[in-house]
Design a protein around this motif. Structure first.
Motif, short mmCIF file in Angstrom:
data_model
loop_
_atom_site.label_atom_id
_atom_site.label_comp_id
_atom_site.label_asym_id
_atom_site.label_seq_id
_atom_site.Cartn_x
_atom_site.Cartn_y
_atom_site.Cartn_z
N ILE A 156 0.76 -1.15 -0.03
CA ILE A 156 0.11 -0.01 0.06
C ILE A 156 1.04 1.11 -0.02
CG2 ILE A 156 -1.74 1.21 1.41
CD1 ILE A 156 -2.75 -1.33 1.98
N ASP A 157 1.84 1.10 0.72
CA ASP A 157 2.77 2.23 0.82
C ASP A 157 3.61 2.47 -0.71
OD1 ASP A 157 4.52 4.11 2.17
OD2 ASP A 157 6.42 2.91 1.84
N LYS A 161 2.34 6.14 -3.77
CA LYS A 161 3.48 6.88 -4.61
C LYS A 161 2.99 6.67 -6.08
CE LYS A 161 6.38 6.45 -0.67
NZ LYS A 161 7.03 5.63 0.08
N GLN A 348 12.89 -16.24 -4.23
CA GLN A 348 12.21 -15.82 -3.17
C GLN A 348 11.63 -16.89 -2.43
OE1 GLN A 348 11.27 -12.01 -2.35
NE2 GLN A 348 9.86 -12.42 -0.58
N GLY A 352 12.97 -17.62 0.91
CA GLY A 352 12.27 -17.09 1.86
C GLY A 352 12.51 -15.74 2.08
N GLY B 92 -5.73 5.14 -0.05
CA GLY B 92 -5.31 5.99 1.10
C GLY B 92 -5.82 5.61 2.34
N GLY B 94 -6.74 2.66 2.78
CA GLY B 94 -6.05 1.29 3.20
C GLY B 94 -5.07 1.46 4.20
N ALA B 95 -4.07 2.58 3.53
CA ALA B 95 -2.66 2.84 4.29
C ALA B 95 -3.26 3.53 5.71
CB ALA B 95 -2.10 3.88 3.28
N GLU B 98 -3.79 0.53 7.94
CA GLU B 98 -2.81 -0.04 8.03
C GLU B 98 -1.77 0.54 9.11
OE1 GLU B 98 -1.47 -3.56 7.55
OE2 GLU B 98 -3.08 -3.27 6.11
N ILE B 104 2.40 9.97 4.16
CA ILE B 104 2.70 9.17 2.82
C ILE B 104 3.66 8.12 2.93
CG2 ILE B 104 3.99 9.74 0.53
CD1 ILE B 104 1.48 10.91 0.48
N ASP B 105 4.88 8.02 3.79
CA ASP B 105 5.69 7.09 3.89
C ASP B 105 5.27 6.35 5.22
OD1 ASP B 105 7.97 7.28 2.09
OD2 ASP B 105 8.02 9.27 2.84
N ILE B 106 5.00 5.16 4.96
CA ILE B 106 4.78 4.28 6.28
C ILE B 106 6.01 3.90 6.78
CG2 ILE B 106 3.75 1.93 6.98
CD1 ILE B 106 1.71 2.20 4.57
N THR B 109 9.05 -0.02 6.43
CA THR B 109 8.79 -0.91 5.51
C THR B 109 10.01 -1.63 4.83
OG1 THR B 109 9.34 1.17 3.83
CG2 THR B 109 6.99 0.65 4.58
N GLU B 110 11.28 -1.08 5.54
CA GLU B 110 12.34 -1.94 5.03
C GLU B 110 12.32 -3.37 5.54
OE1 GLU B 110 15.08 -0.73 3.08
OE2 GLU B 110 13.68 0.64 3.05
N GLU B 111 11.72 -3.69 6.63
CA GLU B 111 11.75 -4.90 7.23
C GLU B 111 10.90 -5.95 6.75
OE1 GLU B 111 13.81 -5.33 9.59
OE2 GLU B 111 13.41 -7.39 9.88
N ASP B 112 11.46 -6.54 5.32
CA ASP B 112 10.49 -7.14 4.52
C ASP B 112 11.00 -8.74 4.88
OD1 ASP B 112 10.90 -8.00 1.12
OD2 ASP B 112 9.35 -8.33 2.45
N THR B 113 9.50 -9.13 5.41
CA THR B 113 9.72 -10.65 5.97
C THR B 113 9.51 -11.63 4.94
OG1 THR B 113 7.61 -10.46 6.41
CG2 THR B 113 8.92 -10.07 8.36
N GLY B 114 9.34 -11.26 3.85
CA GLY B 114 8.83 -12.13 2.71
C GLY B 114 7.69 -12.78 2.81
N ALA B 115 7.33 -13.29 1.53
CA ALA B 115 5.96 -13.99 1.47
C ALA B 115 5.67 -15.28 1.94
CB ALA B 115 5.33 -13.67 0.17
#
Lengths: 499, 115
Positions: A156-157, A161, A348, A352, B92, B94-95, B98, B104-106, B109-115
């Motif tokens: 969503i972030d 943009k 990925q 993971g 918007g 949803g953001a 969440e 604008i910047d959540i 978000t760097e912490e990507d745990t992967g799907a």
């Protein structure tokens, strides 16, 4: 005649309706989506054969004569782009069999995907500026849906943009259309080509041209308008980001090529000089941005930006050979980039994560995947005999022929830095051991991996074919460039032979 | 008349650009809405402003009609920009839900745990 033109549009939309009705049965809708994409590929190849044998094909929708009705027109460039769109659609639909789960299918992934393909094909086939705007919106609204499918926070972030900047570009595009219509009284591209050339106020035309340049520049992610792309392309599902990476920015590049070869060519010393600077900065910023990243798809996203620079370079030099290079590069790039994003998806799922410092050991665990990664990666960097080598060779030769030494040097340097990024991915994800000691393996749950591999192999084989037998592809690109530079055939096909 | 329409477009654009540069989602959405109003009015005016004229050519040789094409274009553009704004509001929203904030910047978000 117009059926051949309309089918590449109709098939995705019919398929979209069919898979929407089937969205409760994930397996079925994925298969129907793949079948629809294959049918679209057949239709696109028919159109291509028609264009290759008879020249520019044009048709009027609703039977209104041009320039009043809405024109669909396919010259060589459009036909090539429609075919390559259909090829990407087949590859991604195949990949989706192995990625898209029941939940995403129920949320309408397949329907949105088909609408996106329809929108992209429409943008390539239309001969009317306002209609191009409508296709842009069709494309955008389905891409919004695909981008946020799944609803993770970073998606969503990125979407905020992506949406905001693309809407601003749309608004600029619309004001350009308004000004152009107010000045010339027509929006048919073939008609505009004549009217703009004869318009008394060439300064005004160049001003409008710059508005279009900014609008299409945002869509194609050139410097300094590309920031939405690396902010969003690493967030959605892998099939989604592959189709975005392959096709969406290329629609912007296609529109730039169309507008600045057909319509706005009266003051190339202004417009095409700006494009040349833009091309140089796009290449350099993109590749440097990629060097600073450590996430698989972020690196690839910045590389999209850098590669867009090459395509704009060909347009900016505006010589026959340079345009051949641009068209060839478009085709090469779509195949290779979509493939790299698909590979990042498999990587990925096996490791993971997409964060390069946290993963590793893929070479030992999946040597086939490693080999498959090397093909598009080397091609992207321009190693002979892969497709990227010929694309870069033609462009660099064109810049040297045009005495543009600096930009030729930049293009070569950027190619070198591309190898740096590809080596980084190779060394981190494939070569080194996993830092936490786990061994990557295919996931036991979820959809099977073989369709993903099939899609990747399909695109890799295409890359090798284009690389080993570049002759016919270069010949097609040459026909496209010739048609772009002498637009009489295009104009006559749309408006009927004048006098 | 020209002055009125031109200043309306100008004011809407200025307001839209100002709001677009805010760092929160809600003003950005409003800004895009204002900008699309501005461009719609602008597109409408591209067919020249004419009062009390029908958009249909009544009789040949008598040039008292207004250009119908921009009206058709602007209708299309209004429908599309309405739809786009609706989608943007949903994203918007949803953001906001969440992240509990409409920046604008959540963050994180760097912490990507992967799907």
């Amino acid at each position: 005649m117009s059926w051949i033109l309309a089918l590449p549009l109709l098939i995705p939309f019919v398929t979209a309706i069919a898979v929407f009705l089937l969205s409760n049965s994930p397996k079925m809708s994925a298969r129907v989506s793949l079948a629809g994409s294959l049918a679209g590929l057949v239709a696109a190849l028919f159109l291509f054969a028609e264009v290759a044998s008879t020249g520019v094909v044009a048709g009027q929708m609703g039977g209104w004569p041009a320039p009043f009705g809405i024109t669909l027109v396919a010259d060589m460039l459009s036909a090539i782009m429609v075919v390559i769109t259909a090829i990407t659609a087949v590859a991604v639909a195949l990949y989706a069999l192995g990625e898209i789960g029941a939940e995403q299918s129920r949320l309408g992934y397949h329907a949105l995907f088909q609408v996106l393909i329809g929108g992209v094909s429409g943008a390539f086939l239309t001969g009317d500026l306002f209609n191009l705007y409508v296709w842009f919106e069709v494309m955008l609204i389905s891409s919004f849906g695909l981008l946020i499918l799944g609803g993770r926070p970073e998606q969503i972030d990125g979407a905020v943009k992506y949406v905001a900047l693309n809407l601003v570009s749309t608004i600029l595009f619309l004001s350009g259309i308004g000004l152009l219509y107010g000045e010339t009284g027509t929006l048919n591209m073939a008609d505009l080509s004549r009217v703009v050339a004869e318009h008394p106020d060439q300064g005004m035309m160049t001003l409008i041209a710059l508005l279009f340049m900014i609008a299409f520049g945002v869509k194609s992610a050139v410097f300094p308008l590309f920031f939405w792309l690396p902010a969003s392309y690493h967030t959605p599902g892998f099939a989604v980001s592959a189709v975005f990476a392959g096709l969406l920015t290329k629609v912007g590049v296609y529109s730039l090529i169309r507008a600045f070869t057909l319509i706005f060519v009266s003051q190339p010393e202004v417009t095409h000089t700006i494009l040349l600077w833009v091309a140089g900065f796009t290449m350099v910023t993109g590749v440097l941005g990629a060097a600073a990243q450590s996430e698989f798809r972020r690196i690839l996203s910045f590389h999209i930006v850098s590669q867009i620079g090459y395509m704009v370079l060909g347009l900016a030099l505006f010589t026959p050979l340079a345009l051949v290079g641009s068209v060839f590069y478009l085709v090469h790039h779509i195949i290779v980039k979509a493939n790299l994003f698909l590979i990042s998806g498999i990587s990925q799922r096996m490791t993971g994560s997409g964060e390069l410092y946290r993963i590793g050991g893929l070479y030992a665990a999946a040597p086939l995947l490693a080999a498959l990664f090397l093909i598009p990666a080397f091609s992207l960097a321009g190693f002979p005999p892969l497709s990227g080598f010929w694309a870069k060779y033609v462009l660099v030769k064109a810049s040297l022929d045009a005495d543009a030494w600096i930009i030729a040097g930049v293009a070569l340097l950027v190619g070198l830095l591309t190898i740096y990024s590809m080596t980084k991915i190779w060394a981190e994800a494939f070569w080194k051991d996993d830092p936490s000691g786990r061994i990557p393996k295919a996931p036991q749950d979820g959809p099977p991996l073989w369709p993903c591999y099939a899609a990747v192999v399909f695109l890799a084989v295409l890359t090798i074919c284009v690389g080993l037998v570049p002759g016919p592809f270069l010949a097609f690109a040459e026909t496209a460039a010739t048609q772009l530079l002498s637009s009489d055939a295009y104009i006559n096909a749309v408006l009927g032979a004048q006098e | 008349m020209e002055f009125l329409v031109a200043s309306a477009v100008g004011v809407l654009t200025a307001g839209g650009v100002y709001l677009l540069l805010r760092l929160r989602t809600f003003p950005v959405i409003l800004g895009i809405a204002l900008l699309s109003y501005a461009v719609n009015v602008f597109l409408f005016a591209s067919g020249r402003l004419a009062i009390d004229k029908s958009p249909i050519l009544a009789k040949y040789g008598e040039a008292s009609y207004t250009d119908p094409l921009p009206q058709a274009l602007v209708l299309t553009a209004i429908v599309i920009s309405f739809g786009m704004t609706a989608v943007l509001v949903m994203i918007g929203l949803g953001a906001y839900l969440e992240a509990d904030s409409d920046r604008i910047d959540i963050e994180d978000t760097e912490e990507d745990t992967g799907a």
